[in-house]
Design a protein around this motif. Structure first.
Motif, PDB file in Angstrom:
ATOM      1  N   ALA A  52       3.176  40.767 -40.206  1.00 54.66           N
ATOM      2  CA  ALA A  52       1.989  39.923 -40.039  1.00 54.66           C
ATOM      3  C   ALA A  52       1.248  40.153 -38.721  1.00 54.66           C
ATOM      4  O   ALA A  52       0.028  40.029 -38.665  1.00 54.66           O
ATOM      5  CB  ALA A  52       2.395  38.444 -40.152  1.00 54.66           C
ATOM      6  N   GLY A  97      -0.509  44.467 -41.644  1.00 55.40           N
ATOM      7  CA  GLY A  97      -0.466  43.017 -41.755  1.00 55.40           C
ATOM      8  C   GLY A  97      -1.815  42.342 -41.879  1.00 55.40           C
ATOM      9  O   GLY A  97      -1.895  41.108 -41.996  1.00 55.40           O
ATOM     10  N   THR A 116      -1.497  40.748 -47.753  1.00 57.38           N
ATOM     11  CA  THR A 116      -1.861  41.724 -46.723  1.00 57.38           C
ATOM     12  C   THR A 116      -2.066  43.100 -47.342  1.00 57.38           C
ATOM     13  O   THR A 116      -1.504  43.407 -48.397  1.00 57.38           O
ATOM     14  CB  THR A 116      -0.760  41.835 -45.655  1.00 57.38           C
ATOM     15  OG1 THR A 116       0.436  42.303 -46.280  1.00 57.38           O
ATOM     16  CG2 THR A 116      -0.506  40.479 -44.988  1.00 57.38           C
TER      17      THR A 116
END
Lengths: 483, 483
Positions: B92, B112, B140
């Motif tokens: 992320a 991410g 994502t």
């Protein structure tokens, strides 16, 4: 041992399909006539089962196999080495169209079908199979897939890899992977299809493919446009992509040198424009509506670019004959002019489109500094960033003088491609010709992953050994510094 | 040993980025909330170098790694098992846009980045990144690529695999493959990029990608069309492909049952057509010219199909609001109606478009014979042959009654997909949920090739073990008969 294998192969295929002696000659020399190998025999199986049987027999005898389609490759991938140990496995007799499904827009065809025949089969079903390249009259779809062929329609339709949905492949063990799926979405495991495409027969032998079909365009419009600089050509590419959308099906760049060679050597091919600009492009719009709409759209987009000064001159084809003449310029006269001018040193490179101006300036300058007077003959598929950056001998010199520096010129050009984020083989592959220069431009990590793939799929190293990668026992250049 | 690893990970990433205890909870349950695993820790590296370092440390400690993007997958590929031995590696924080190149029509972004942010970055540069799916606000791009995501624009632009030119990947050895090429043609070796795409983190960890961009359409036109039978819907798909060319960007099929559920359960979403036909499709034309041309073209093609009797009714959006309302029907109301009706058994399958009518008839009949009264809720991306063939409980029954037969219903549907040349996972992948049913529909040859790939790229079996394929030591179902 080889005599025993030949007996078994004759029993499997019939003696007439196991060629030795002079009957094999046509299969042992490459398209450029620069490489000639030797083979134990040339095998012409009739179907997938026979291909699988050949592979199993060769495996038992530890005999290498060189698959071959139309033998039109430019990197020697289909030519055996000179040991005489390998067999050449011709797919030419596997040439049936197995199925056409117009609701699904797919065509299933065997590997040995000639590309032009595949195009024709699609057309007869009212569909387009868009792969199109110079050798389409003799190259085969299996070879096109094994080398991930490109050509003039990639801008719109992608490379061969993007045009195939499913494959049938004979593995190194002589088993058949039945992967002839006609599916546009299938996420059930690893991308075997994409891996076999472009592997040049080193991971498996493609025996059939399910291909994507498209609607036939209702009208096509072509023009030759002139640009005051390479930046304008690139800017107009953006304008044409936005204005024509997916209707833009070709954007073929040619330098003034290229058109000058045609004017000089191919006077029977008249140029439709005065030679007053440094860059030209043949562009094609394919329209799903009709002739009038194509014409209006074309004139709107090109007309605006002309008014904006982006296009400095334009010859718009007003008839099918004029359009054919423009394409002949690109497809035939261009090659003929180079031949008549004297053999040149060819490159098939790509760089990001945004870096083409810098690449051209840097490479031209480096060439002139080291080999004064050589003439870059630059053309290619601008929309794909793919340049055929050929190098011709200095005026007053000879091709032989030039070829004395062949390796150095290749290296200079490729050494310029690499820092521009480019590829030393955009559409022609690696084969044997570029195999030993590849490690100069590939990271150790990537080469290692490639070797693992080869070892995983062909542990005995019998499928087209020495192509793409050096045989595992040799591993040439492995320690080369990565620039 | 795991304590030592945690110390090393904290030293490498900072203690705040090594989550344990309740801080890890949000990463351990899948999107459907049907699977919850355990993990030694959840790791949140900041960049590619840290990802590589994490992999090297985990490798030293023989600790499995479960890569995770937005955790929106539907097959449990990003959820660890319950051993607590693995780490979850969240991408992320790698969410930067590294570069946008409008001349080359490419965007380079870290894994991410949320899909909607990627779309937005492209739009701000005056370009379209066409990948579009329900979870785009939280999924994502790395997860999209690792699962080869599909969505609503595949018909025109292809799956995630077709939208990527280059990748940066951390290998199982913790090395970085720098494959971020912005090239549309590159034939210098095996298709590593295509292999990593769709491999669900089992062959390597995607850390960044160079994506293709397209021109923004000048206008879009949508309509909801009614068809008297599924054959008419398929015939109109062909008409629309021919008439709109690449302008046809969506063809979303819905059955009358689907619209009926919306009418019943989501009354706040008005239906624009009377419910008098068995099949409906939301279609979208994206036009490179402008509003007027889109409208004219749309009315010409749809109007002719209406006159020909191919389309039995049509609601054409006359404004952006009406168009948004049609898309809400498909994107939001459809899901909401199913939720309110009670949880159903979901399938994500594809068959060749030409075989959809037979598949539907055969599957509906087999379901009714075995589970009388269950309601097939069929919708999907007709242009891709991708059906979400969900099964709802009989009227008067309950979801719980239905789910007592969940495995049998999955098997019935998948057993019907297979002989129709279809795929049991069109766009959702395999993960852990479909892992053990996959061998029922894959040949031994294909499974063996997949296992060789896994062993070649991840010899220690530490990358997302147990996803896609059973761990090598278990090899569940290996001996299952292949139907």
């Amino acid at each position: 041992m080889s005599a025993a294998l030949l007996d078994e192969l004759r029993a499997a295929l019939g003696a007439a399909q196991v060629l030795t002696g002079s009957g094999a000659d046509g299969y042992l020399t490459d398209q450029h006539r620069r490489l000639t190998g030797r083979a134990l025999a040339v095998l012409r199986p009739a179907d997938t089962a026979q291909v699988a049987q050949v592979v199993r027999l060769c495996r038992q005898h530890r005999t290498p196999i060189v698959p071959q389609g139309g033998n039109t490759g430019l990197m020697g991938a289909a030519t055996p080495d000179d040991s005489g140990r390998a067999v050449v496995l011709s797919l030419a007799r596997l040439n049936r169209v197995r199925a056409i499904d117009t609701d699904n827009d797919t065509l299933t065809v065997e590997a040995g079908a000639v590309l032009a025949a595949v195009q024709q089969a699609a057309r007869e079903a009212g569909r387009l199979f868009p792969l199109s390249l110079g050798s389409e009259g003799s190259c085969t779809i299996g070879g096109n897939l094994a080398t991930n062929a490109g050509g003039t329609q990639v801008l719109r339709y992608g490379n061969a890899r993007e045009l195939v949905l499913g494959l049938e492949v004979v593995t190194a063990e002589g088993e058949v992977w039945h992967g002839l799926r006609g599916l546009r979405k299938d996420n059930t495991g690893y991308a075997l299809r994409d891996l076999y495409v472009g592997s040049e027969g080193t991971l498996g032998i493609i025996t059939a493919a399910t291909l994507k079909l498209y609607p036939l365009p209702q009208a096509q419009h072509t023009a030759l446009l002139a640009f005051g600089c390479i930046h304008d050509a690139i800017a107009f590419l953006g304008v044409a992509r936005a204005g024509f959308g997916a209707g833009l099906t070709a954007f073929e760049l040619m330098s003034d040198t290229v058109l000058g060679l045609i004017a000089q050597h191919v006077p029977e091919q008249p140029l439709p424009l005065a030679l007053e600009a440094p860059w030209y492009a043949l562009i094609e719009l394919s329209d799903s509506e009709g002739e009038q709409h194509a014409r209006d759209r074309f004139e709107a987009v090109v007309g605006r670019a002309f008014e904006d000064g982006l296009v400095s001159d334009a010859a718009i084809a007003e008839s099918l004959q004029q359009s054919d003449a423009l394409w002949r310029l690109r497809e035939e006269a261009l090659g003929e002019a180079q031949r008549r001018d004297g053999r040149n040193i060819k490159h098939d490179v790509s760089v990001p489109i945004s870096r083409i101006p810098d690449f051209l300036a840097a490479t031209d300058a480096a060439l002139q500094a080291r080999f004064p007077g050589v003439r870059p003959v630059a053309f290619g598929h601008l929309g794909d960033g793919n340049l055929h950056y050929n190098v011709s001998h200095p005026l007053g010199g000879t091709p032989a003088d030039l070829f004395a520096h062949e390796d150095a010129i290749h290296e200079l050009v490729h050494d310029s491609v690499h820092p521009h984020g480019g590829s030393i083989s955009a559409e022609h592959g690696i084969g044997q010709t570029k195999r030993d220069v590849l490690p100069r431009y590939k990271s150790a990590v990537e080469l290692d992953l490639m070797r693992r793939l080869k070892a995983a799929f062909d542990p005995l190293g019998l499928l087209n050994p020495g192509k793409v990668l050096a045989p595992a026992s040799l591993r040439l250049h492995e320690e080369s510094p990565h620039p």
